[in-house]
Design a protein around this motif. Structure first.
Motif, PDB file in Angstrom:
ATOM      1  N   ILE A  93       4.727 -13.939  -6.846  1.00 37.12           N
ATOM      2  CA  ILE A  93       3.755 -12.853  -6.677  1.00 37.12           C
ATOM      3  C   ILE A  93       4.235 -11.997  -5.511  1.00 37.12           C
ATOM      4  O   ILE A  93       4.433 -12.500  -4.412  1.00 37.12           O
ATOM      5  CB  ILE A  93       2.332 -13.392  -6.399  1.00 37.12           C
ATOM      6  CG1 ILE A  93       1.825 -14.147  -7.630  1.00 37.12           C
ATOM      7  CG2 ILE A  93       1.388 -12.246  -6.046  1.00 37.12           C
ATOM      8  CD1 ILE A  93       0.453 -14.763  -7.465  1.00 37.12           C
ATOM      9  N   PRO A  94       4.488 -10.710  -5.745  1.00 37.88           N
ATOM     10  CA  PRO A  94       5.029  -9.882  -4.673  1.00 37.88           C
ATOM     11  C   PRO A  94       3.976  -9.554  -3.617  1.00 37.88           C
ATOM     12  O   PRO A  94       2.807  -9.416  -3.947  1.00 37.88           O
ATOM     13  CB  PRO A  94       5.482  -8.600  -5.394  1.00 37.88           C
ATOM     14  CG  PRO A  94       4.754  -8.581  -6.686  1.00 37.88           C
ATOM     15  CD  PRO A  94       4.316  -9.965  -7.006  1.00 37.88           C
ATOM     16  N   GLY A  95       4.401  -9.444  -2.369  1.00 40.87           N
ATOM     17  CA  GLY A  95       3.470  -9.046  -1.317  1.00 40.87           C
ATOM     18  C   GLY A  95       3.559  -9.966  -0.119  1.00 40.87           C
ATOM     19  O   GLY A  95       4.391 -10.868  -0.057  1.00 40.87           O
ATOM     20  N   SER A  96       2.679  -9.720   0.824  1.00 44.25           N
ATOM     21  CA  SER A  96       2.704 -10.459   2.085  1.00 44.25           C
ATOM     22  C   SER A  96       1.618 -11.528   2.109  1.00 44.25           C
ATOM     23  O   SER A  96       0.633 -11.475   1.365  1.00 44.25           O
ATOM     24  CB  SER A  96       2.499  -9.498   3.255  1.00 44.25           C
ATOM     25  OG  SER A  96       1.217  -8.930   3.165  1.00 44.25           O
ATOM     26  N   ILE A 122      -5.267 -13.656  -4.500  1.00 43.32           N
ATOM     27  CA  ILE A 122      -4.223 -13.645  -5.527  1.00 43.32           C
ATOM     28  C   ILE A 122      -4.355 -14.868  -6.423  1.00 43.32           C
ATOM     29  O   ILE A 122      -4.801 -15.942  -5.987  1.00 43.32           O
ATOM     30  CB  ILE A 122      -2.799 -13.566  -4.918  1.00 43.32           C
ATOM     31  CG1 ILE A 122      -2.506 -14.756  -4.009  1.00 43.32           C
ATOM     32  CG2 ILE A 122      -2.584 -12.254  -4.216  1.00 43.32           C
ATOM     33  CD1 ILE A 122      -1.045 -14.862  -3.616  1.00 43.32           C
ATOM     34  N   GLY A 123      -3.952 -14.688  -7.671  1.00 44.52           N
ATOM     35  CA  GLY A 123      -4.061 -15.792  -8.614  1.00 44.52           C
ATOM     36  C   GLY A 123      -3.076 -15.656  -9.750  1.00 44.52           C
ATOM     37  O   GLY A 123      -2.649 -14.557 -10.086  1.00 44.52           O
ATOM     38  N   ALA A 124      -2.685 -16.778 -10.337  1.00 46.81           N
ATOM     39  CA  ALA A 124      -1.802 -16.787 -11.498  1.00 46.81           C
ATOM     40  C   ALA A 124      -1.835 -18.167 -12.129  1.00 46.81           C
ATOM     41  O   ALA A 124      -1.948 -19.172 -11.431  1.00 46.81           O
ATOM     42  CB  ALA A 124      -0.368 -16.435 -11.101  1.00 46.81           C
ATOM     43  N   GLY A 148      -0.491 -11.834   4.483  1.00 46.52           N
ATOM     44  CA  GLY A 148      -1.713 -11.199   4.980  1.00 46.52           C
ATOM     45  C   GLY A 148      -2.557 -10.582   3.886  1.00 46.52           C
ATOM     46  O   GLY A 148      -3.783 -10.544   3.982  1.00 46.52           O
ATOM     47  N   ALA A 149      -1.911 -10.094   2.823  1.00 44.82           N
ATOM     48  CA  ALA A 149      -2.659  -9.458   1.733  1.00 44.82           C
ATOM     49  C   ALA A 149      -3.242 -10.475   0.768  1.00 44.82           C
ATOM     50  O   ALA A 149      -4.198 -10.182   0.054  1.00 44.82           O
ATOM     51  CB  ALA A 149      -1.754  -8.497   0.966  1.00 44.82           C
ATOM     52  N   ALA A 162       0.813 -13.357   8.944  1.00 46.06           N
ATOM     53  CA  ALA A 162       0.478 -12.330   7.958  1.00 46.06           C
ATOM     54  C   ALA A 162       1.682 -11.599   7.378  1.00 46.06           C
ATOM     55  O   ALA A 162       1.659 -11.184   6.225  1.00 46.06           O
ATOM     56  CB  ALA A 162      -0.492 -11.323   8.581  1.00 46.06           C
ATOM     57  N   MET A 182       0.857  -1.179   0.000  1.00 44.01           N
ATOM     58  CA  MET A 182       0.000   0.000   0.000  1.00 44.01           C
ATOM     59  C   MET A 182       0.898   1.236   0.000  1.00 44.01           C
ATOM     60  O   MET A 182       1.806   1.325   0.817  1.00 44.01           O
ATOM     61  CB  MET A 182      -0.895  -0.019   1.246  1.00 44.01           C
ATOM     62  CG  MET A 182      -1.972   1.029   1.221  1.00 44.01           C
ATOM     63  SD  MET A 182      -3.064   0.868   2.640  1.00 44.01           S
ATOM     64  CE  MET A 182      -3.796  -0.734   2.376  1.00 44.01           C
ATOM     65  N   THR A 212       1.274  -5.246  10.322  1.00 41.82           N
ATOM     66  CA  THR A 212       1.529  -6.483  11.055  1.00 41.82           C
ATOM     67  C   THR A 212       2.975  -6.935  10.858  1.00 41.82           C
ATOM     68  O   THR A 212       3.542  -6.770   9.784  1.00 41.82           O
ATOM     69  CB  THR A 212       0.583  -7.606  10.585  1.00 41.82           C
ATOM     70  OG1 THR A 212       0.640  -7.686   9.173  1.00 41.82           O
ATOM     71  CG2 THR A 212      -0.836  -7.342  11.020  1.00 41.82           C
ATOM     72  N   VAL A 261      -7.009 -11.346   1.011  1.00 38.90           N
ATOM     73  CA  VAL A 261      -7.865 -10.161   0.878  1.00 38.90           C
ATOM     74  C   VAL A 261      -8.243  -9.958  -0.584  1.00 38.90           C
ATOM     75  O   VAL A 261      -9.379  -9.644  -0.925  1.00 38.90           O
ATOM     76  CB  VAL A 261      -7.153  -8.897   1.424  1.00 38.90           C
ATOM     77  CG1 VAL A 261      -7.980  -7.657   1.189  1.00 38.90           C
ATOM     78  CG2 VAL A 261      -6.836  -9.059   2.900  1.00 38.90           C
ATOM     79  N   GLN A 262      -7.259 -10.176  -1.471  1.00 40.30           N
ATOM     80  CA  GLN A 262      -7.526  -9.943  -2.896  1.00 40.30           C
ATOM     81  C   GLN A 262      -7.609 -11.232  -3.691  1.00 40.30           C
ATOM     82  O   GLN A 262      -7.720 -11.186  -4.912  1.00 40.30           O
ATOM     83  CB  GLN A 262      -6.441  -9.055  -3.477  1.00 40.30           C
ATOM     84  CG  GLN A 262      -5.063  -9.730  -3.480  1.00 40.30           C
ATOM     85  CD  GLN A 262      -4.019  -8.835  -4.108  1.00 40.30           C
ATOM     86  OE1 GLN A 262      -3.754  -7.763  -3.622  1.00 40.30           O
ATOM     87  NE2 GLN A 262      -3.451  -9.292  -5.211  1.00 40.30           N
TER      88      GLN A 262
END
Ligand SMILES: Cc1cc2nc3c(=O)[nH]c(=O)nc-3n(C[C@H](O)[C@H](O)[C@H](O)COP(=O)(O)OP(=O)(O)OC[C@H]3O[C@@H](n4cnc5c(N)ncnc54)[C@H](O)[C@@H]3O)c2cc1C
Length: 105
Positions: A60-63, A72-74, A65-66, A35, A1, A14, A69-70
């Motif tokens: 896939i970049p990120g944590s 993620i997929g690939a 915990g995220a 998370a 974010m 977190t 929430v979204q």
């Protein structure tokens, strides 16, 4: 974010770390990840443990915990395909809650 301006409020990030493997049944292993773990580190650990399910979601970049929430997929796989539940703190309700996948999703 990303914040493009100063933010006059409380920001909570977190920092929980930890990945645990627990055998579920003869075909499944329950993996519990905190998370703040880096998502790709979790994928690497499951692959190194010989587990299938997350390998298409590598890099896939990120944590962690995220990720739910979204959803993620690939490459034809989404986290909902292997997701069981998460434990979160519900800020408005001020309580710890367990959220599961929506039935049929
Ligand atoms: C180069 C690149 C490639 C990408 N490829 C893919 C891809 O192939 N597939 C795909 O699905 N996505 C892809 N993404 C998107 C990527 O998955 C998201 O940017 C990432 O999941 C966000 O992670 P973050 O840790 O930075 O989350 P943040 O930006 O911090 O958060 C994302 C959302 O999750 C919430 N959140 C974060 N942590 C928690 C927590 N602990 N509890 C509750 N809510 C939380 C935040 O409030 C926010 O709504 C890509 C992004 C980039 C930059």
């Amino acid at each position: 974010m990303l914040f493009r301006n100063d933010y006059n409020g409380l920001i909570i990030k977190t920092a929980f770390k930890g990945i645990k493997f627990n055998r579920g049944d003869s075909k499944h292993v329950v993996v519990t990840a905190s998370a703040a773990e880096v998502w790709d580190d979790l994928v690497k650990k499951t692959v190194m443990a010989g587990l299938s399910g997350l390998e298409n979601l590598s890099l896939i970049p990120g944590s962690v915990g995220a990720a739910p929430v979204q959803n993620i997929g690939a490459y034809g796989v989404e986290i909902k395909d292997v997701f069981d539940s998460l434990v979160a703190y519900d800020l408005p309700g001020q309580q710890i809650v367990t959220l599961t996948r929506i039935a049929g999703a």
